[in-house]
Write an enzyme that holds these catalytic residues in place. Structure first.
Site, PDB file in Angstrom:
ATOM      1  N   SER A 188      80.118 113.146  -1.703  1.00  0.00           N
ATOM      2  CA  SER A 188      78.508 112.168  -2.597  1.00  0.00           C
ATOM      3  C   SER A 188      79.336 111.082  -3.220  1.00  0.00           C
ATOM      4  CB  SER A 188      78.464 113.438  -3.682  1.00  0.00           C
ATOM      5  OG  SER A 188      80.484 113.334  -4.939  1.00  0.00           O
ATOM      6  N   ASP A 215      80.470 114.044 -16.405  1.00  0.00           N
ATOM      7  CA  ASP A 215      80.709 113.687 -15.314  1.00  0.00           C
ATOM      8  C   ASP A 215      81.461 112.288 -14.867  1.00  0.00           C
ATOM      9  OD1 ASP A 215      80.167 112.240 -12.659  1.00  0.00           O
ATOM     10  OD2 ASP A 215      78.805 112.788 -11.975  1.00  0.00           O
ATOM     11  N   HIS A 228      81.498 110.573 -10.074  1.00  0.00           N
ATOM     12  CA  HIS A 228      80.107 109.326 -10.669  1.00  0.00           C
ATOM     13  C   HIS A 228      80.179 108.433 -10.429  1.00  0.00           C
ATOM     14  CE1 HIS A 228      79.504 113.598  -8.281  1.00  0.00           C
ATOM     15  NE2 HIS A 228      79.050 113.471  -7.057  1.00  0.00           N
TER      16      HIS A 228
END
Ligand SMILES: *[C@@H]1O[C@H](CO)[C@@H](O)[C@H](O)[C@H]1NC(C)=O
Ligand SMILES: *[C@@H]1O[C@H](CO)[C@@H](O)[C@H](O)[C@H]1NC(C)=O
Ligand SMILES: *[C@@H]1O[C@H](CO)[C@@H](O)[C@H](O)[C@H]1NC(C)=O
Ligand SMILES: *[C@@H]1O[C@H](CO)[C@@H](O)[C@H](O)[C@H]1NC(C)=O
Length: 400
Positions: A129, A376, A379
């Site tokens: 990702s 998160d 990312h």
């Protein structure tokens, strides 16, 4: 006769010499032209333009005139896990930083120039990702800097595809978090899979999807880092397959070995340019920078200022394994350019989505009252740090 020949070659000799020197001169001036063209784009400081600059030795400089390169709202096709502003993030200073190498400037990103060079070509980002994060950033950089760009975006089952139609340029993202085959290869249904299995020496199934690309940008690390990996000898349907647990860094090394072997046999050295993006740092343990152990990137608005800072999420052994794999490929005549984004991204604890992104599963009461519990910190918000990775990619594409 012989004498004549002798005379002939003597008369020809000065002419040939003249011709050869003329050709050399022309080549010299063409080369010079090339250099001055690049000098225009990446102005080298201190006037030592002849030396290649190390783009990775540098610092972040606040620059709210030129950065962000685009606004989130100018990239309506951005997927929602990176759209921090849209999901309520109010402090936006993380968008205003430019990476400044010590001895030169990065060339200014020019979307039209990039697409012109990608006419009738295919670029594929291959990996996890974070590769998708970088791919999305590239798409946003293009659509926002060229508002009239004729384009299409398709999130297909196997491939995420962006096309700049008028250029017939394709920029894809292909999901394979280990690069090699694994039981986490479904781009849409891979979450929460704890028992991770990688098939030993199997990559063909993936490679067929990107083998014909003109530019390949690989990334793979965090899935290897985050769990004990089981290697499988046999196929996934095979009841009698043999499993063996392998830990870091040997698992990563084995995966890269399979990847290297495939490239060596199948990549067209005249056609395809290869890149590998190094580990993207995570900021999940705030105690590393002096906060309490239950904190992470959530709430951070400032960078880490300690020069050379390295978090424990970035395993130096993985870096060595990668370096060794790339060196080995080089000895076999295959060049993979490293986008060594680890150190420059280490400083950016404040640039992750934390809670400002779309969450696909619903959050519990406990989580809602403990934001760092579901932050998160892996990312990156867009616009943000991956835009810089793409500026570096751009610099390598045009100046190496
Ligand atoms: C020229 O560039 C090199 C490599 O980037 C650097 O080490 C050196 O200090 C530079 N020279 C000057 C005079 O700045
Ligand atoms: C469009 O680009 C693809 C590569 O992505 C190439 O195979 C194809 O031939 C191109 N089409 C035209 C009409 O040039
Ligand atoms: C990336 O850069 C770091 C320094 O920041 C260096 O130690 C490491 O060896 C480099 N990695 C690769 C794969 O070249
Ligand atoms: C979040 O809370 C749950 C339940 O208390 C706990 O099991 C988990 O480790 C926590 N996760 C993080 C990242 O703090």
């Amino acid at each position: 006769m012989e004498k004549n020949l002798g005379i002939k070659s003597q008369t020809y000799y000065p002419f040939t010499a003249f011709l050869v020197s003329a050709i050399i001169l022309v080549i010299f001036y063409l080369k010079k032209g090339e250099n001055s063209l690049s000098a225009e784009d990446s102005t080298t400081k201190h006037g030592n333009s002849s030396e290649r600059c190390n783009y990775y030795s540098g610092k972040w400089v606040f620059d709210n005139k030129a950065y962000p390169l685009y606004k989130g709202s100018q990239c309506p096709i951005m997927t929602e896990d990176f759209a921090c502003e849209k999901f309520g993030r109010k402090d936006l200073m993380y968008q205003n930083w430019r990476w400044q190498p010590h001895h030169c400037d990065l060339p200014r990103f020019n979307g039209r120039r990039l697409l012109e060079s990608l006419r009738n070509k295919r670029v594929v980002f291959v990996g996890d990702s974070l590769g998708r994060n970088q791919w999305m950033s590239m798409v946003c950089m293009l659509v926002s800097t060229i508002p009239s760009l004729d384009n299409s975006l398709q999130l297909q089952r196997i491939i995420y595809r962006f096309q700049a139609t008028e250029y017939n340029a394709t920029i894809d993202f292909y999901w394979s978090p280990f690069l090699v085959e694994s039981n986490c290869d479904d781009a849409w249904e891979h979450r929460g899979l704890e028992n991770r299995v990688v098939r030993f020496q199997a990559i063909e199934k993936h490679a067929t999807h990107w083998a014909d690309a003109d530019i390949l940008i690989f990334d793979s690390y965090i899935w290897w880092r985050d769990s004990q990996i089981k290697f499988l000898w046999g196929s996934f349907d095979d009841q009698n397959g043999i499993y063996k647990e392998v830990s870091m860094p040997h698992s990563f090394e084995q995966g890269l070995q399979t990847w290297s072997d495939w490239l060596e046999l199948h990549i067209n050295r005249h056609r395809t340019r290869l890149f590998f993006v190094t580990m993207s740092p995570t900021h999940s343990w705030a105690e590393e920078w002096g906060r309490s152990a239950d904190q992470n990137c959530y709430g951070e608005t400032q960078q880490i200022r300690k020069e050379g800072y390295q978090g424990r999420g970035s395993d130096p052994r993985a870096m060595q394994v990668l370096e060794a794999a790339i060196d080995k490929l080089k000895k076999r005549g295959l060049t993979v350019q490293i986008l060594n984004i680890t150190q420059l991204s280490e400083y950016r604890r404040e640039a992750h989505p934390s809670i400002y992104r779309k969450y696909w599963q619903s959050l519990t009461e406990y989580q809602l009252s403990h934001p760092s519990n579901y932050s998160d910190c892996a990312h990156w918000c867009l616009p943000g740090v991956p835009d810089t990775w793409n500026e570096l990619l751009y610099a390598h594409l045009f100046h190496d």
